[in-house]
Write a protein that holds these residues in place. Structure first.
Motif, PDB file in Angstrom:
ATOM      1  N   GLU A  18       0.710  -0.987   0.266  1.00 19.75           N
ATOM      2  CA  GLU A  18       0.087   0.416   0.744  1.00 19.75           C
ATOM      3  C   GLU A  18       1.334   1.557  -0.090  1.00 19.75           C
ATOM      4  OE1 GLU A  18      -3.524   0.329  -0.144  1.00 19.75           O
ATOM      5  OE2 GLU A  18      -4.146  -1.178   0.668  1.00 19.75           O
ATOM      6  N   LEU A  19       1.891   1.655   0.715  1.00 18.55           N
ATOM      7  CA  LEU A  19       2.703   2.796   0.808  1.00 18.55           C
ATOM      8  C   LEU A  19       3.379   2.842  -0.545  1.00 18.55           C
ATOM      9  CD1 LEU A  19       4.769   1.092   3.926  1.00 18.55           C
ATOM     10  CD2 LEU A  19       2.985   3.522   3.558  1.00 18.55           C
ATOM     11  N   ASN A  20       3.700   1.835  -1.647  1.00 20.84           N
ATOM     12  CA  ASN A  20       4.325   2.289  -2.904  1.00 20.84           C
ATOM     13  C   ASN A  20       3.235   2.471  -3.585  1.00 20.84           C
ATOM     14  OD1 ASN A  20       6.520   2.521  -1.617  1.00 20.84           O
ATOM     15  ND2 ASN A  20       7.336  -0.533  -2.901  1.00 20.84           N
ATOM     16  N   LEU A  21       1.482   2.649  -3.515  1.00 25.03           N
ATOM     17  CA  LEU A  21       0.577   2.869  -4.010  1.00 25.03           C
ATOM     18  C   LEU A  21       0.899   3.863  -4.222  1.00 25.03           C
ATOM     19  CD1 LEU A  21      -1.067   1.168  -6.585  1.00 25.03           C
ATOM     20  CD2 LEU A  21      -3.131   1.122  -4.387  1.00 25.03           C
ATOM     21  N   GLN A  22       1.004   4.875  -5.392  1.00 23.60           N
ATOM     22  CA  GLN A  22       0.663   6.573  -5.577  1.00 23.60           C
ATOM     23  C   GLN A  22      -0.672   7.418  -5.622  1.00 23.60           C
ATOM     24  OE1 GLN A  22       3.051   7.995  -8.848  1.00 23.60           O
ATOM     25  NE2 GLN A  22       4.801   7.605  -7.971  1.00 23.60           N
ATOM     26  N   PRO A  23      -1.253   7.862  -4.861  1.00 24.89           N
ATOM     27  CA  PRO A  23      -2.063   8.405  -5.597  1.00 24.89           C
ATOM     28  C   PRO A  23      -3.012   7.816  -6.904  1.00 24.89           C
ATOM     29  CG  PRO A  23      -1.461  10.359  -3.706  1.00 24.89           C
ATOM     30  CD  PRO A  23      -0.028   8.642  -4.523  1.00 24.89           C
ATOM     31  N   GLY A  24      -4.111   7.742  -6.811  1.00 27.80           N
ATOM     32  CA  GLY A  24      -4.888   8.013  -8.190  1.00 27.80           C
ATOM     33  C   GLY A  24      -5.188   6.459  -8.586  1.00 27.80           C
ATOM     34  N   TRP A  25      -4.195   5.503  -8.674  1.00 25.32           N
ATOM     35  CA  TRP A  25      -4.380   3.685  -8.453  1.00 25.32           C
ATOM     36  C   TRP A  25      -5.483   3.518  -7.999  1.00 25.32           C
ATOM     37  CZ3 TRP A  25      -2.157   2.000 -12.174  1.00 25.32           C
ATOM     38  CH2 TRP A  25      -0.807   2.129 -13.519  1.00 25.32           C
ATOM     39  N   ILE A  26      -6.190   3.106  -8.719  1.00 25.61           N
ATOM     40  CA  ILE A  26      -7.756   1.801  -8.054  1.00 25.61           C
ATOM     41  C   ILE A  26      -7.407   0.816  -8.144  1.00 25.61           C
ATOM     42  CG2 ILE A  26      -8.978   4.549  -7.871  1.00 25.61           C
ATOM     43  CD1 ILE A  26     -10.152   3.404 -10.468  1.00 25.61           C
ATOM     44  N   ARG A  27      -7.902  -0.202  -6.616  1.00 22.05           N
ATOM     45  CA  ARG A  27      -8.306  -1.339  -7.785  1.00 22.05           C
ATOM     46  C   ARG A  27      -9.823  -1.910  -7.782  1.00 22.05           C
ATOM     47  NH1 ARG A  27     -10.805  -4.578  -3.686  1.00 22.05           N
ATOM     48  NH2 ARG A  27     -10.223  -6.155  -3.499  1.00 22.05           N
ATOM     49  N   ARG A  28     -10.250  -2.122  -8.843  1.00 25.60           N
ATOM     50  CA  ARG A  28     -10.961  -1.341  -9.502  1.00 25.60           C
ATOM     51  C   ARG A  28     -11.401  -2.980 -10.351  1.00 25.60           C
ATOM     52  NH1 ARG A  28     -13.147  -0.624 -14.417  1.00 25.60           N
ATOM     53  NH2 ARG A  28     -11.670   0.074 -15.639  1.00 25.60           N
ATOM     54  N   ASN A  29     -13.286  -3.828 -10.611  1.00 22.28           N
ATOM     55  CA  ASN A  29     -13.486  -4.513 -11.382  1.00 22.28           C
ATOM     56  C   ASN A  29     -14.381  -3.661 -12.665  1.00 22.28           C
ATOM     57  OD1 ASN A  29     -15.684  -4.015 -10.491  1.00 22.28           O
ATOM     58  ND2 ASN A  29     -15.809  -5.771  -9.271  1.00 22.28           N
ATOM     59  N   GLY A  30     -14.639  -4.493 -13.128  1.00 17.85           N
ATOM     60  CA  GLY A  30     -15.265  -4.233 -14.887  1.00 17.85           C
ATOM     61  C   GLY A  30     -17.036  -3.850 -14.250  1.00 17.85           C
ATOM     62  N   GLN A  31     -17.603  -4.134 -13.120  1.00 16.34           N
ATOM     63  CA  GLN A  31     -18.675  -3.613 -12.667  1.00 16.34           C
ATOM     64  C   GLN A  31     -18.542  -2.039 -12.119  1.00 16.34           C
ATOM     65  OE1 GLN A  31     -20.069  -6.438 -10.146  1.00 16.34           O
ATOM     66  NE2 GLN A  31     -21.005  -7.179 -12.313  1.00 16.34           N
ATOM     67  N   SER A  32     -17.514  -1.588 -11.706  1.00 17.19           N
ATOM     68  CA  SER A  32     -17.195  -0.235 -11.116  1.00 17.19           C
ATOM     69  C   SER A  32     -18.106   0.695 -11.966  1.00 17.19           C
ATOM     70  CB  SER A  32     -16.005  -0.029 -10.719  1.00 17.19           C
ATOM     71  OG  SER A  32     -15.207   0.032 -11.702  1.00 17.19           O
ATOM     72  N   GLY A  33     -18.032   1.617 -13.328  1.00 14.37           N
ATOM     73  CA  GLY A  33     -18.890   2.574 -13.870  1.00 14.37           C
ATOM     74  C   GLY A  33     -17.588   2.998 -13.823  1.00 14.37           C
ATOM     75  N   GLY A  35     -15.741   2.749 -16.421  1.00  9.31           N
ATOM     76  CA  GLY A  35     -15.311   2.975 -18.082  1.00  9.31           C
ATOM     77  C   GLY A  35     -14.464   1.868 -18.462  1.00  9.31           C
ATOM     78  N   SER A  36     -13.757   1.974 -19.390  1.00  9.05           N
ATOM     79  CA  SER A  36     -13.227   0.609 -19.870  1.00  9.05           C
ATOM     80  C   SER A  36     -11.922   0.512 -18.948  1.00  9.05           C
ATOM     81  CB  SER A  36     -13.282   0.734 -21.315  1.00  9.05           C
ATOM     82  OG  SER A  36     -12.291   1.630 -21.909  1.00  9.05           O
ATOM     83  N   PRO A  37     -11.633  -1.029 -18.492  1.00 12.15           N
ATOM     84  CA  PRO A  37     -11.669  -2.143 -19.569  1.00 12.15           C
ATOM     85  C   PRO A  37     -13.038  -2.334 -19.045  1.00 12.15           C
ATOM     86  CG  PRO A  37      -9.718  -2.602 -18.731  1.00 12.15           C
ATOM     87  CD  PRO A  37     -10.448  -1.488 -18.326  1.00 12.15           C
ATOM     88  N   TYR A  38     -13.695  -3.142 -18.794  1.00 10.12           N
ATOM     89  CA  TYR A  38     -15.530  -3.943 -18.128  1.00 10.12           C
ATOM     90  C   TYR A  38     -15.252  -4.839 -17.778  1.00 10.12           C
ATOM     91  CZ  TYR A  38     -17.275   0.565 -20.859  1.00 10.12           C
ATOM     92  OH  TYR A  38     -17.943   1.644 -20.755  1.00 10.12           O
ATOM     93  N   SER A  39     -13.737  -5.958 -17.960  1.00  9.52           N
ATOM     94  CA  SER A  39     -13.538  -7.248 -17.052  1.00  9.52           C
ATOM     95  C   SER A  39     -11.982  -7.265 -17.690  1.00  9.52           C
ATOM     96  CB  SER A  39     -14.046  -8.169 -18.587  1.00  9.52           C
ATOM     97  OG  SER A  39     -13.735  -7.892 -19.718  1.00  9.52           O
ATOM     98  N   ASP A  40     -11.752  -8.200 -16.693  1.00 12.73           N
ATOM     99  CA  ASP A  40      -9.750  -8.538 -16.851  1.00 12.73           C
ATOM    100  C   ASP A  40      -9.773  -9.025 -17.743  1.00 12.73           C
ATOM    101  OD1 ASP A  40     -11.130 -11.192 -16.541  1.00 12.73           O
ATOM    102  OD2 ASP A  40      -9.985 -11.361 -14.464  1.00 12.73           O
ATOM    103  N   HIS A  41      -8.478  -9.904 -18.378  1.00 12.22           N
ATOM    104  CA  HIS A  41      -7.579 -10.339 -19.243  1.00 12.22           C
ATOM    105  C   HIS A  41      -9.574 -12.181 -19.509  1.00 12.22           C
ATOM    106  CE1 HIS A  41      -6.354 -12.232 -16.362  1.00 12.22           C
ATOM    107  NE2 HIS A  41      -5.823 -12.934 -16.618  1.00 12.22           N
ATOM    108  N   THR A  42      -9.654 -12.441 -18.854  1.00  6.74           N
ATOM    109  CA  THR A  42     -10.094 -13.535 -18.609  1.00  6.74           C
ATOM    110  C   THR A  42     -11.648 -13.352 -19.171  1.00  6.74           C
ATOM    111  OG1 THR A  42     -11.326 -14.206 -16.823  1.00  6.74           O
ATOM    112  CG2 THR A  42      -8.714 -14.519 -16.861  1.00  6.74           C
ATOM    113  N   GLY A  43     -12.441 -12.102 -18.984  1.00  3.87           N
ATOM    114  CA  GLY A  43     -13.736 -11.529 -20.286  1.00  3.87           C
ATOM    115  C   GLY A  43     -14.361 -11.257 -18.323  1.00  3.87           C
ATOM    116  N   ASN A  44     -14.052 -11.550 -17.331  1.00  4.02           N
ATOM    117  CA  ASN A  44     -14.385 -11.517 -15.735  1.00  4.02           C
ATOM    118  C   ASN A  44     -15.166 -10.552 -15.445  1.00  4.02           C
ATOM    119  OD1 ASN A  44     -15.370 -11.940 -13.637  1.00  4.02           O
ATOM    120  ND2 ASN A  44     -14.412 -13.544 -12.458  1.00  4.02           N
ATOM    121  N   ASP A  45     -16.347  -9.746 -15.196  1.00  3.77           N
ATOM    122  CA  ASP A  45     -16.252  -8.261 -15.214  1.00  3.77           C
ATOM    123  C   ASP A  45     -16.520  -8.198 -13.013  1.00  3.77           C
ATOM    124  OD1 ASP A  45     -19.154  -9.805 -14.336  1.00  3.77           O
ATOM    125  OD2 ASP A  45     -20.626  -8.959 -15.249  1.00  3.77           O
ATOM    126  N   THR A  46     -17.036  -8.937 -12.680  1.00  5.45           N
ATOM    127  CA  THR A  46     -15.758  -8.518 -11.190  1.00  5.45           C
ATOM    128  C   THR A  46     -14.969  -8.781 -10.748  1.00  5.45           C
ATOM    129  OG1 THR A  46     -16.813 -11.344 -10.492  1.00  5.45           O
ATOM    130  CG2 THR A  46     -18.395 -10.084 -11.144  1.00  5.45           C
TER     131      THR A  46
END
Length: 133
Positions: A18-33, A35-46
């Motif tokens: 966490e200490l090495n994550l600059q402000p602005g980076w977010i952990r999200r998924n395709g359902q977060s609304g 914008g793209s991408p709307y899924s991960d590399h396997t096509g899983n939107d969750t």
């Protein structure tokens, strides 16, 4: 002989503290609304991934790994990752900072001529001293 898998499903993994994550980076998924991408590399939107939204207004952002031990013939370091570049004139770079240096040496980059799709890449790292990626 051992490997770590980081899929961001529960946290930022042990690779990116966490200490090495600059402000602005977010952990999200395709359902977060957000914008793209709307899924991960396997096509899983969750499934979760890290994202740097273009509306952040910053021209660059950095993720730094934990410190890795030196590599040797029997113990190489390979980092496999999937990435998505969704805008023109954007470049993703991977750098290496060895502990004897204050600078980060660029070891890979892509400007993603094939935009708006997940791309897989593997980087092999050789270092005779402790390093961060």
């Amino acid at each position: 002989s051992s490997s770590q898998k980081c899929d961001f499903e529960t946290d930022l993994c042990q690779i990116f503290p966490e200490l090495n994550l600059q402000p602005g980076w977010i952990r999200r998924n395709g359902q977060s609304g957000t914008g793209s991408p709307y899924s991960d590399h396997t096509g899983n939107d969750t499934a979760y991934f890290l994202s740097w939204p273009s509306e952040m207004g910053s021209s660059s952002a950095t993720l730094m790994s934990n410190v890795f031990l030196p590599t040797e013939k029997e113990h190489i370091c390979q980092i496999k990752f999937y990435y998505w570049i969704g805008q023109m004139n954007a470049t993703l770079m991977v750098g290496l900072r060895e502990h004897s240096e204050d600078t980060i040496k660029n070891i890979w980059q892509d400007s993603a001529e094939q935009q708006n799709q997940w791309i897989a890449n593997t980087i092999t790292i050789n270092s005779t001293e402790k390093y961060e990626v």
